[in-house]
Design a protein around this motif. Sequence first.
Motif, PDB file in Angstrom:
ATOM      1  N   PRO A 172      49.231  34.711  27.707  1.00  0.00           N
ATOM      2  CA  PRO A 172      48.829  34.759  29.114  1.00  0.00           C
ATOM      3  C   PRO A 172      48.969  36.169  29.685  1.00  0.00           C
ATOM      4  O   PRO A 172      49.948  36.862  29.429  1.00  0.00           O
ATOM      5  CB  PRO A 172      49.809  33.788  29.795  1.00  0.00           C
ATOM      6  N   MET A 173      47.973  36.575  30.457  1.00  0.00           N
ATOM      7  CA  MET A 173      47.982  37.883  31.111  1.00  0.00           C
ATOM      8  C   MET A 173      47.776  37.663  32.607  1.00  0.00           C
ATOM      9  O   MET A 173      46.839  36.982  33.020  1.00  0.00           O
ATOM     10  CB  MET A 173      46.877  38.778  30.537  1.00  0.00           C
ATOM     11  N   ARG A 174      48.676  38.246  33.406  1.00  0.00           N
ATOM     12  CA  ARG A 174      48.630  38.051  34.849  1.00  0.00           C
ATOM     13  C   ARG A 174      47.773  39.132  35.513  1.00  0.00           C
ATOM     14  O   ARG A 174      47.846  40.318  35.149  1.00  0.00           O
ATOM     15  CB  ARG A 174      50.043  38.076  35.438  1.00  0.00           C
ATOM     16  N   LEU A 175      46.951  38.721  36.471  1.00  0.00           N
ATOM     17  CA  LEU A 175      46.105  39.652  37.210  1.00  0.00           C
ATOM     18  C   LEU A 175      46.876  40.242  38.377  1.00  0.00           C
ATOM     19  O   LEU A 175      47.513  39.516  39.150  1.00  0.00           O
ATOM     20  CB  LEU A 175      44.857  38.934  37.729  1.00  0.00           C
ATOM     21  N   TYR A 191      43.754  48.762  33.912  1.00  0.00           N
ATOM     22  CA  TYR A 191      44.543  48.998  32.711  1.00  0.00           C
ATOM     23  C   TYR A 191      45.483  47.826  32.483  1.00  0.00           C
ATOM     24  O   TYR A 191      45.849  47.104  33.410  1.00  0.00           O
ATOM     25  CB  TYR A 191      45.339  50.305  32.806  1.00  0.00           C
ATOM     26  N   ARG A 192      45.860  47.639  31.212  1.00  0.00           N
ATOM     27  CA  ARG A 192      46.768  46.562  30.835  1.00  0.00           C
ATOM     28  C   ARG A 192      48.166  47.119  30.647  1.00  0.00           C
ATOM     29  O   ARG A 192      48.363  48.117  29.959  1.00  0.00           O
ATOM     30  CB  ARG A 192      46.304  45.895  29.542  1.00  0.00           C
ATOM     31  N   GLU A 193      49.151  46.428  31.232  1.00  0.00           N
ATOM     32  CA  GLU A 193      50.557  46.821  31.080  1.00  0.00           C
ATOM     33  C   GLU A 193      51.238  45.822  30.155  1.00  0.00           C
ATOM     34  O   GLU A 193      51.232  44.623  30.398  1.00  0.00           O
ATOM     35  CB  GLU A 193      51.250  46.820  32.445  1.00  0.00           C
ATOM     36  N   GLN A 194      51.812  46.320  29.074  1.00  0.00           N
ATOM     37  CA  GLN A 194      52.565  45.482  28.140  1.00  0.00           C
ATOM     38  C   GLN A 194      54.051  45.743  28.350  1.00  0.00           C
ATOM     39  O   GLN A 194      54.519  46.866  28.169  1.00  0.00           O
ATOM     40  CB  GLN A 194      52.174  45.819  26.696  1.00  0.00           C
ATOM     41  N   GLY A 199      55.585  40.063  28.282  1.00  0.00           N
ATOM     42  CA  GLY A 199      54.628  39.795  29.346  1.00  0.00           C
ATOM     43  C   GLY A 199      53.570  40.875  29.428  1.00  0.00           C
ATOM     44  O   GLY A 199      53.836  42.048  29.129  1.00  0.00           O
ATOM     45  N   GLN A 200      52.360  40.483  29.809  1.00  0.00           N
ATOM     46  CA  GLN A 200      51.311  41.477  29.981  1.00  0.00           C
ATOM     47  C   GLN A 200      50.618  41.261  31.318  1.00  0.00           C
ATOM     48  O   GLN A 200      50.461  40.133  31.795  1.00  0.00           O
ATOM     49  CB  GLN A 200      50.312  41.439  28.819  1.00  0.00           C
ATOM     50  N   TYR A 201      50.203  42.374  31.909  1.00  0.00           N
ATOM     51  CA  TYR A 201      49.651  42.380  33.255  1.00  0.00           C
ATOM     52  C   TYR A 201      48.408  43.256  33.258  1.00  0.00           C
ATOM     53  O   TYR A 201      48.414  44.358  32.700  1.00  0.00           O
ATOM     54  CB  TYR A 201      50.684  42.924  34.253  1.00  0.00           C
ATOM     55  N   LEU A 202      47.361  42.756  33.895  1.00  0.00           N
ATOM     56  CA  LEU A 202      46.134  43.538  34.020  1.00  0.00           C
ATOM     57  C   LEU A 202      46.041  44.031  35.452  1.00  0.00           C
ATOM     58  O   LEU A 202      45.881  43.253  36.398  1.00  0.00           O
ATOM     59  CB  LEU A 202      44.907  42.694  33.671  1.00  0.00           C
ATOM     60  N   HIS A 203      46.167  45.351  35.605  1.00  0.00           N
ATOM     61  CA  HIS A 203      46.109  45.974  36.933  1.00  0.00           C
ATOM     62  C   HIS A 203      44.667  46.327  37.255  1.00  0.00           C
ATOM     63  O   HIS A 203      43.989  47.011  36.484  1.00  0.00           O
ATOM     64  CB  HIS A 203      46.999  47.213  36.971  1.00  0.00           C
ATOM     65  N   LEU A 204      44.213  45.857  38.411  1.00  0.00           N
ATOM     66  CA  LEU A 204      42.830  46.040  38.820  1.00  0.00           C
ATOM     67  C   LEU A 204      42.769  46.889  40.083  1.00  0.00           C
ATOM     68  O   LEU A 204      43.558  46.688  41.020  1.00  0.00           O
ATOM     69  CB  LEU A 204      42.166  44.685  39.080  1.00  0.00           C
ATOM     70  N   PRO A 205      41.828  47.824  40.164  1.00  0.00           N
ATOM     71  CA  PRO A 205      41.708  48.687  41.350  1.00  0.00           C
ATOM     72  C   PRO A 205      41.001  47.965  42.489  1.00  0.00           C
ATOM     73  O   PRO A 205      39.983  48.439  43.025  1.00  0.00           O
ATOM     74  CB  PRO A 205      40.888  49.869  40.820  1.00  0.00           C
ATOM     75  N   LEU A 206      41.528  46.806  42.885  1.00  0.00           N
ATOM     76  CA  LEU A 206      40.906  45.982  43.914  1.00  0.00           C
ATOM     77  C   LEU A 206      41.930  45.621  44.979  1.00  0.00           C
ATOM     78  O   LEU A 206      43.128  45.540  44.712  1.00  0.00           O
ATOM     79  CB  LEU A 206      40.353  44.686  43.297  1.00  0.00           C
TER      80      LEU A 206
END
Length: 328
Positions: A172-175, A191-194, A199-206
């Motif tokens: 699972p990857m959190r937005l 970009y994706r943060e591991q 845990g992994q997180y997808l950082h969005l410029p939104l």
Amino acid sequence: MSSDDSLQQGWQWLVPPVVDDGRGQLIPRRRVSKPSVPTLSQTLPQADLNFAENPAQAQMGQAVDAIDLEEDEPAPLPVHPLASHAVQLQGLPIAYLLRRSARRSIGFSVSAKGLDVTAPRWVGMAEIEAALQTKADWIVRKLQEAGQRQQLKNEARIFWQEGGLLGYWGVPMRLCLTGRASNSVRTRQTYREQRADGGQYLHLPLDSDAPPAQVRATVQAWILREARSHFTARMLHYAPRMGVRWSALRLSSANTRWGSATSAGVIRLNWRLMQHAPRIIDYVVVHELAHLHHMDHSPQFWAVVEQMLPDWKQLRRTLRDKPLPSWD
């Protein structure tokens, strides 16, 4: 991979209906309570790897917990939207679409839409209904599996918002929508943060209140870039070991086909494979590259696959039995 959202025709690797291969069973999985945050053309001969949602055709031919758990309600059986007839099978009302054709036998197909029956023009309804009763066990079981599979997909719906979850490399990857955050954490590009805890997180410029369609489009654009890079690396890894040469990689957005290979060496891979574990991705890559040796599913073909991935059967089963949620 064809776009028909159908089930159970396990592994139809060539562009349909060129080759029909053996089919595997779907394994229903127990429902779990929802968490507060939602979980997760062609002119050349071509060999395809299908999603687990594939058409099935039949020719006339728990563990017990120590604590109390709620009984799962059975998933509703799919009802064909174009149903023209109905029949009682094992005490259940089954609506189906009857098609007439020049074929010589009665055939049945179960998909997410429901039951299709194809019969010769000269066969009467009494014979068709008798054939339905003969295949009642198979038909009801496949319809139940289709309903369960659709239920799993619905429960795994992706919420395109801050905190939403989707699978990436099988985890699972959190937005995280941090385009309007403070300067210290503001995201200027995706970009994706591991993290060390896995845990992994997808950082969005939104902005945190960005509309779902914009979030989905931004995530998809990022995954498309990652998919091309990862698929290329894996193909470059395996192709020399398998003694094959591929000419081009193309990303696919098909709904029910994981990959394909043409005799000219063009490999198509579905970008949504990136939601599966890396080992599953490798299986699809190896499968398609193996078609550059054998454009079929002969024992020789599977021997090539097994040489690279001895556990290919388990990988194929996992790929088939794990439905991905819709990106709607």
